[in-house]
Design a protein around this motif. Structure first.
Motif, mmCIF file in Angstrom:
data_model
loop_
_atom_site.group_PDB
_atom_site.id
_atom_site.type_symbol
_atom_site.label_atom_id
_atom_site.label_comp_id
_atom_site.label_asym_id
_atom_site.label_seq_id
_atom_site.Cartn_x
_atom_site.Cartn_y
_atom_site.Cartn_z
ATOM 1 N N LEU A 1 45.297 50.114 53.057
ATOM 2 C CA LEU A 1 45.114 49.412 51.791
ATOM 3 C C LEU A 1 45.941 48.128 51.763
ATOM 4 O O LEU A 1 45.473 47.080 51.309
ATOM 5 N N TRP A 2 47.164 48.203 52.275
ATOM 6 C CA TRP A 2 47.994 47.005 52.338
ATOM 7 C C TRP A 2 47.351 45.950 53.240
ATOM 8 O O TRP A 2 47.327 44.757 52.905
ATOM 9 N N THR A 3 46.800 46.381 54.353
ATOM 10 C CA THR A 3 46.142 45.445 55.261
ATOM 11 C C THR A 3 44.945 44.786 54.590
ATOM 12 O O THR A 3 44.767 43.560 54.673
ATOM 13 N N ALA A 4 44.147 45.589 53.893
ATOM 14 C CA ALA A 4 42.973 45.048 53.208
ATOM 15 C C ALA A 4 43.382 44.058 52.118
ATOM 16 O O ALA A 4 42.735 43.023 51.922
ATOM 17 N N ILE A 30 48.233 51.816 41.878
ATOM 18 C CA ILE A 30 47.670 50.684 41.133
ATOM 19 C C ILE A 30 46.179 50.564 41.425
ATOM 20 O O ILE A 30 45.354 50.374 40.519
ATOM 21 N N TYR A 31 45.825 50.692 42.688
ATOM 22 C CA TYR A 31 44.424 50.612 43.115
ATOM 23 C C TYR A 31 43.584 51.685 42.412
ATOM 24 O O TYR A 31 42.484 51.411 41.914
ATOM 25 N N ALA A 32 44.105 52.900 42.360
ATOM 26 C CA ALA A 32 43.381 53.992 41.698
ATOM 27 C C ALA A 32 43.256 53.737 40.204
ATOM 28 O O ALA A 32 42.209 54.012 39.594
ATOM 29 N N ALA A 33 44.322 53.209 39.583
ATOM 30 C CA ALA A 33 44.281 52.925 38.149
ATOM 31 C C ALA A 33 43.262 51.842 37.816
ATOM 32 O O ALA A 33 42.712 51.806 36.712
ATOM 33 N N LEU A 34 42.985 50.973 38.789
ATOM 34 C CA LEU A 34 41.989 49.920 38.594
ATOM 35 C C LEU A 34 40.565 50.417 38.868
ATOM 36 O O LEU A 34 39.605 49.652 38.738
ATOM 37 N N GLY A 35 40.448 51.687 39.289
ATOM 38 C CA GLY A 35 39.127 52.274 39.484
ATOM 39 C C GLY A 35 38.730 52.512 40.915
ATOM 40 O O GLY A 35 37.606 52.950 41.185
ATOM 41 N N MET A 40 42.955 43.352 46.567
ATOM 42 C CA MET A 40 43.593 42.069 46.262
ATOM 43 C C MET A 40 44.048 42.032 44.807
ATOM 44 O O MET A 40 45.121 41.515 44.490
ATOM 45 N N GLU A 41 43.231 42.587 43.916
ATOM 46 C CA GLU A 41 43.616 42.653 42.506
ATOM 47 C C GLU A 41 44.836 43.555 42.320
ATOM 48 O O GLU A 41 45.756 43.237 41.546
ATOM 49 N N GLU A 79 44.865 40.812 53.865
ATOM 50 C CA GLU A 79 43.855 40.062 54.626
ATOM 51 C C GLU A 79 42.669 39.642 53.774
ATOM 52 O O GLU A 79 41.802 38.887 54.226
ATOM 53 N N GLY A 80 42.613 40.138 52.525
ATOM 54 C CA GLY A 80 41.558 39.720 51.613
ATOM 55 C C GLY A 80 40.197 40.313 51.889
ATOM 56 O O GLY A 80 39.172 39.718 51.540
ATOM 57 N N THR A 81 40.156 41.505 52.486
ATOM 58 C CA THR A 81 38.872 42.124 52.829
ATOM 59 C C THR A 81 38.358 43.080 51.754
ATOM 60 O O THR A 81 37.236 43.560 51.861
ATOM 61 N N ASP A 82 39.173 43.353 50.740
ATOM 62 C CA ASP A 82 38.774 44.258 49.660
ATOM 63 C C ASP A 82 39.203 43.614 48.342
ATOM 64 O O ASP A 82 40.395 43.533 48.050
ATOM 65 N N PRO A 83 38.251 43.140 47.527
ATOM 66 C CA PRO A 83 38.604 42.446 46.285
ATOM 67 C C PRO A 83 39.466 43.284 45.336
ATOM 68 O O PRO A 83 40.381 42.751 44.690
#
Length: 317
Positions: free
Chosen positions: A217-220, A202-207, A230-231, A223-227
């Motif tokens: 990635l799950w931690t980020a 999903i993250y890759a598909a979002l760019g 989070m998306e 924890e809200g450290t990567d917008p």
């Protein structure tokens, strides 16, 4: 009676001694966890559990496996092990052996768990109905699902492979995700969108460019450290809501329970996400969905507990 309860997933193999009382009530001992990647098969992990205990294991066991437990050879849906039921009891030194699907085991656990082990997630804050079907679904290394049927004080579990139904995108972003996954996998099941490894896709598909370690990635995301992470997590929760609602309708359910290895990690996040709105968004059936309680399992080892409960139901009549 003492048995070995085991919960074999794509990432971890969990074991515990379980004591079954005369009233079929189950008490679990301290769990032992082995990483499947560090063992060549079930027999190796079983031996590690025995060595950890430092004593002979009971000659009865109930083993929940992340796959179709009715096959001649059980291949973990998201792991490398192959389990051959025909010779397994002899290989493990067992006189009685029950094999079942991992989410079948979770559904058996729900049948025994009290409300103190089921956190309210959304919908009406009421007890799960004691009559009818409860849909049990949850993400981990894969996406598991089962039906728990309660009738007149008895329960029955129907194992399913609902995680492998086709994914249906509901907006432009999900269409883009579906197209990317289609290029990679061909057929895109809901498990490709709603499972631990799915967040990378999903993250890759979002760019984005996923990190080498998917847990990072799950931690980020949590924890809200990567917008963007989070998306991606919000998209994950939206899809989980859609799938949970679809399965509830398909099962004729009166309640839903979320489990899985990721379920508990998402306890604080799901109520703040679009999960519930997607769960409700079933057109003319929205009023039915609004009346349905949705709970989340907080018991730390529902697979182990459920494996033992299933054994008690089968052999302790």
């Amino acid at each position: 009676m003492e048995i070995v309860a085991a919960d074999i997933g794509g990432t971890h193999a969990r074991f515990a001694l379980a004591t079954i009382g005369g009233d079929k009530a189950v008490r679990l001992g301290e769990p032992f966890t082995a990483r499947t990647a560090e063992h060549g098969g079930l027999e190796s992990a079983w031996a590690s559990f025995a060595a950890h205990l430092g004593r002979p294991l009971p000659t009865a066991a109930s083993i929940a496996v992340a796959g179709n437990a009715r096959e001649d050879v059980l291949y973990l849906t998201n792991g490398a092990w192959a389990i051959r039921p025909a010779g397994l009891a002899a290989a493990l030194g067992l006189e009685r052996l029950l094999l079942l699907n991992d989410f079948g085991a979770v559904a058996h656990a729900v049948a025994q768990l009290g409300e103190d082990a089921l956190a309210h997630l959304c919908g009406p804050d009421i007890l799960l109905p004691d009559q009818g079907v409860i849909t049990v679904v949850g993400p981990g290394t894969g996406l598991g699902a089962a039906q728990l049927l309660r009738v007149d004080g008895h329960h029955h579990v129907i194992e399913t492979e609902s995680g492998h139904i086709g994914f249906a995108p509901l907006d432009e972003v999900e269409t883009r995700i579906r197209e990317r996954l289609g290029e990679r996998y061909g057929r895109v099941s809901v498990e490709r969108i709603v499972s631990g490894p799915a967040l990378d896709d999903i993250y890759a598909a979002l760019g984005g460019t996923p990190p080498a370690e998917d847990r990072a990635l799950w931690t980020a995301a949590l924890e809200g450290t990567d917008p963007l992470a989070m998306e991606a997590l919000e998209r994950f929760c939206l899809s989980l809501g859609s799938v949970a609602g679809d399965l509830a309708l398909a099962h004729g359910a009166v309640g839903v329970v979320i489990g899985g290895g990721l379920g508990l990690r998402l306890r604080a996040h799901l109520p703040l996400s679009g999960f519930h709105e997607r769960f409700l968004a079933k057109g003319r059936f929205r009023p039915r969905m609004e009346a349905m309680p949705v709970k989340l399992i907080t018991h730390p080892q529902p697979g182990l507990l459920g494996a033992a409960v299933a054994f008690a139901a089968k052999y302790q009549a």
